[in-house]
Design a protein around this motif. Structure first.
Motif, PDB file in Angstrom:
ATOM      1  N   ILE A 165      40.496  34.638  63.437  1.00 28.27           N
ATOM      2  CA  ILE A 165      40.108  33.589  64.388  1.00 28.27           C
ATOM      3  C   ILE A 165      39.637  32.388  63.570  1.00 28.27           C
ATOM      4  N   GLU A 166      40.431  31.324  63.594  1.00 33.51           N
ATOM      5  CA  GLU A 166      40.127  30.172  62.729  1.00 33.51           C
ATOM      6  C   GLU A 166      38.866  29.443  63.153  1.00 33.51           C
ATOM      7  N   ASN A 167      38.650  29.326  64.458  1.00 39.11           N
ATOM      8  CA  ASN A 167      37.526  28.499  64.924  1.00 39.11           C
ATOM      9  C   ASN A 167      36.299  29.340  65.269  1.00 39.11           C
ATOM     10  N   PHE A 168      36.148  30.501  64.597  1.00 38.32           N
ATOM     11  CA  PHE A 168      35.039  31.378  64.997  1.00 38.32           C
ATOM     12  C   PHE A 168      33.677  30.770  64.682  1.00 38.32           C
ATOM     13  N   SER A 169      33.562  29.987  63.580  1.00 40.39           N
ATOM     14  CA  SER A 169      32.232  29.448  63.232  1.00 40.39           C
ATOM     15  C   SER A 169      31.724  28.543  64.348  1.00 40.39           C
ATOM     16  N   GLU A 170      32.587  27.654  64.841  1.00 43.24           N
ATOM     17  CA  GLU A 170      32.173  26.742  65.918  1.00 43.24           C
ATOM     18  C   GLU A 170      31.787  27.539  67.164  1.00 43.24           C
ATOM     19  N   LEU A 171      32.653  28.512  67.523  1.00 44.73           N
ATOM     20  CA  LEU A 171      32.383  29.282  68.741  1.00 44.73           C
ATOM     21  C   LEU A 171      31.111  30.105  68.604  1.00 44.73           C
ATOM     22  N   LYS A 172      30.892  30.644  67.411  1.00 47.53           N
ATOM     23  CA  LYS A 172      29.695  31.468  67.195  1.00 47.53           C
ATOM     24  C   LYS A 172      28.438  30.598  67.363  1.00 47.53           C
ATOM     25  N   LYS A 173      28.496  29.387  66.817  1.00 51.36           N
ATOM     26  CA  LYS A 173      27.349  28.484  66.906  1.00 51.36           C
ATOM     27  C   LYS A 173      27.035  28.190  68.375  1.00 51.36           C
ATOM     28  N   GLU A 174      28.093  27.883  69.130  1.00 56.37           N
ATOM     29  CA  GLU A 174      27.886  27.589  70.565  1.00 56.37           C
ATOM     30  C   GLU A 174      27.273  28.792  71.273  1.00 56.37           C
ATOM     31  N   LEU A 175      27.798  29.981  70.989  1.00 56.51           N
ATOM     32  CA  LEU A 175      27.306  31.195  71.661  1.00 56.51           C
ATOM     33  C   LEU A 175      25.854  31.461  71.281  1.00 56.51           C
ATOM     34  N   GLU A 176      25.517  31.250  70.005  1.00 59.96           N
ATOM     35  CA  GLU A 176      24.127  31.473  69.578  1.00 59.96           C
ATOM     36  C   GLU A 176      23.193  30.502  70.294  1.00 59.96           C
ATOM     37  N   GLU A 177      23.670  29.273  70.467  1.00 58.99           N
ATOM     38  CA  GLU A 177      22.830  28.285  71.169  1.00 58.99           C
ATOM     39  C   GLU A 177      22.568  28.716  72.612  1.00 58.99           C
ATOM     40  N   ARG A 178      23.520  29.500  73.162  1.00 59.04           N
ATOM     41  CA  ARG A 178      23.331  29.973  74.545  1.00 59.04           C
ATOM     42  C   ARG A 178      22.634  31.335  74.579  1.00 59.04           C
ATOM     43  N   GLY A 179      22.124  31.783  73.441  1.00 61.25           N
ATOM     44  CA  GLY A 179      21.288  32.983  73.418  1.00 61.25           C
ATOM     45  C   GLY A 179      21.954  34.270  72.981  1.00 61.25           C
ATOM     46  N   HIS A 180      23.221  34.217  72.606  1.00 57.44           N
ATOM     47  CA  HIS A 180      23.882  35.459  72.170  1.00 57.44           C
ATOM     48  C   HIS A 180      23.404  35.839  70.774  1.00 57.44           C
ATOM     49  N   THR A 181      23.295  37.134  70.538  1.00 57.98           N
ATOM     50  CA  THR A 181      22.928  37.577  69.190  1.00 57.98           C
ATOM     51  C   THR A 181      24.086  38.368  68.588  1.00 57.98           C
TER      52      THR A 181
END
Ligand code: M6R
Length: 607
Positions: free
Chosen positions: A104-120
């Protein structure tokens, strides 16, 4: 290469079937294993690092209840081999599980967004973002199919995934984009897998999932739909008549041939490398007082080609060195200002690691380019980049060579950009060409393979061969020679063409086969002279030449053509392909097993 498997049964437990299927995917190479099932509304998982038998001994992979489940063998791409990085990965609630093969090429961006929404997150993998995105989609009251559909629309890269969720416990939803995915249909069971061997003893009825398709497996069978417009697809199973050994090679007679054909896919993978790793490597190279490119065998030939790339594009002089000579030749000269870029497919070659150790002791900066995350090279290097070729089973390096070249050319391009040595227009043109290389390679395998087969028949009984090239093509010539001698046991010599008249030409007599690697670059005029010299002495000329180069074609006894318009520094990638195929078909003609050449090991861990 990661392997995925999933099954929906009408009777019995899925876990023993998953376990056995994963064993049948072992040949793909892996470092960890895991499985998940659904039973009485709960998601159950087991996973561990190591071989399947070891993980089974610790956790008993068969002891998970549930008629539906997914499994995975992981070959690390993001995050080291470890239990926590092993698949399946789950969401925050532990109700969704995902297995994935691809990047998944764009995982860093998506992970950052998800963390901002509270995902661990638990792992360092790119995969783990997928269950979390699906979790959000399910919270919006979507069905599992809708949730997976929306999730994959946000992913860039390549993937084959299989998803299960306690919300809809009777289904596996799987999707394919580039990474392989097949469905197996038995009387009371359906399976999804990366590869046919996973289910071949259970059924030989298979449906090949195409790119951009989503499949739902349930006790009613399978349904396929297109991601792009959700339209449903009707595709009947086909009967597979491969034996298990053929199935592992996807119908190819040898791993080597399969791996030659995989090159377009592998080069595409390397074009997706994470920017930050390339950038870090480039920064070290830029600051270096001197740069040594250290490797053995085929990897050394990649280094040799890279030395032309760095010099021509970034105006950086580098020293390509055969690793076993490094300590003797440069051991005392290397110092804190030196950068040693070690290139090793396996990351375990003893001579390369020895050179690296010497460099480390003298405080040099060690960089690595390897195919195996978690290998010794990745542990000792200050920074490394993974070439993403997936495991190579054939002893002869083929796809890993062209992937190395592709990574090294990206590094040279970046360095050129950083140093302002090449105009923006030129950089853009080179980047554009690099993007086209996978298609060019695909096309040339298609058009040249049959001709190469015939060429091997014609030259099969020759005693000795010459390979000549100039400039960056001298590396291709050396690599063509190595392939031929290691798998077809044909004695062969390779030189920069200019050197041939300083001695080797003495061997030439009528009919002696000389293979010229001659792209239409700045070296064409001089290599033409070398061809004439050989021809005058009766040599049989085989030219690997640009399409439309009538001048060289008219001098050659035989020629193989490469599409025109390739920049010089990228030419070794396509120009080596006919040489790999020639070596392969020569081995076949001479009755040699190309996958298991005598006296050779895939990874040479002794000095
Ligand atoms: O794993 P490495 O790239 O360090 O391996 C280096 C050589 O042993 C390897 O390239 C060898 O020469 C291959 N058999 C060539 O096909």
């Amino acid at each position: 290469m990661c392997g995925i498997f999933g099954c929906v049964l009408k009777n019995g437990d899925a876990a023993p079937i998953i376990h056995a299927a994963l064993k049948r995917l072992e040949y793909r190479g892996y470092d960890s294993v895991g499985e998940a099932t659904i039973h009485e509304g709960r998601l159950l998982t087991k996973k561990g690092q190591g071989k399947i038998d070891e993980v089974h001994e610790t956790y008993n992979l068969d002891a998970l209840p549930g008629q539906i489940g997914i499994g995975h063998t992981r070959w690390a791409t993001h995050g080291a081999p470890s239990r926590v990085n092993a698949h399946p990965h789950t969401d925050c609630s532990g109700k969704i599980a995902v297995v994935h093969n691809g990047i998944i090429e764009n995982f860093s961006e998506l992970k950052k967004e998800l963390e901002e929404r509270g995902h661990t997150f638990q792992s360092k993998t790119d995969t783990e973002i997928i269950p979390h995105i699906i979790e959000e989609e399910l919270e919006r009251n979507n069905t599992l199919v809708e949730a997976v559909h929306s999730a994959v629309e946000r992913l860039n890269g390549s993937y084959a995934i299989a998803v299960i969720s306690v919300k809809e416990p009777g289904k596996i939803v799987c999707v394919r984009k580039e990474s392989p995915l097949v469905i197996g249909i038995a009387e009371d069971e359906v399976y999804c897998a990366s590869d046919i061997p996973a289910f071949l003893p259970l059924t030989n009825n298979a449906v090949i999932v195409e790119n951009g398709e989503l499949v739902v497996l349930s006790d009613k069978g399978y349904e396929i739909r297109k991601i792009v417009d959700k339209s449903s697809v009707t595709r009947k199973p086909e009967v597979i008549d491969w034996d298990p050994a053929m199935a592992e090679k996807q119908g190819y007679p040898h791993f080597m041939l399969k791996e030659i054909h995989e090159q377009p896919f592998c080069i595409r993978n390397t074009l997706r490398l994470q920017e930050q790793y390339l950038e870090l490597m480039t920064t070290f190279l830029d600051r270096a007082g001197e740069v040594f490119l250290v490797a053995c065998g085929t990897s050394y030939h990649a280094c040799l080609a890279a030395s032309y790339m760095f010099s021509k594009l970034a105006m950086l002089a580098t020293h390509p060195i055969i690793a076993s000579e490094f300590v003797e030749q440069h051991g005392r000269a290397v110092n804190i200002d030196s950068v040693v870029l070690a290139v090793s497919q396996s990351g375990e070659t003893a001579d390369t690691l020895d050179a690296v150790e010497c460099a480390r002791q003298r405080a040099a900066t060690v960089l690595g380019l390897t195919n195996i995350i978690g290998s010794t090279l990745t542990r000792v290097a200050r920074a490394y980049v993974c070439q993403q070729s997936h495991p190579e089973i054939g002893v002869a390096a083929t796809k890993t060579f062209t992937s190395q070249l592709s990574v090294l050319s990206q590094l040279a391009l970046r360095l050129a950009k950083k140093r302002g040595k090449v105009s923006h227009v030129e950089i853009e043109q080179l980047e554009e060409k690099l993007e086209q290389i996978p298609d060019i390679v695909e096309g040339l395998i298609e058009t040249q393979e049959e001709k190469i087969k015939q060429l091997a028949k014609k030259y099969r009984d020759k005693q000795c061969f010459f390979f000549l090239g100039r400039g960056v093509s001298s590396a291709s010539a050396l690599e063509g020679r190595l392939k031929l001698l290691e798998i077809a046991y044909a004695p062969a010599l390779a030189y920069p063409a200019g050197e041939s008249k300083h001695g080797p030409i003495g061997l030439i007599e009528p009919g002696f086969p000389v293979i010229f690697v001659c792209p239409s670059d700045g070296t064409r005029k001089t290599i033409l002279g070398n061809i004439m010299e050989m021809k005058a002495r009766g040599a049989s000329i085989i030219a690997v030449v640009e399409e439309g180069d009538e001048g060289i074609k008219s001098l050659a006894d035989d020629y193989l053509e490469i599409p025109p318009g390739l920049p010089e520094i990228l030419s070794p990638i396509p120009y080596v392909i006919p040489l790999q195929l020639f070596a392969y078909y020569m081995a076949i003609e001479r009755g040699c097993d190309p996958d298991q050449p005598r006296n050779l090991a895939k990874s040479v861990t002794v000095k």
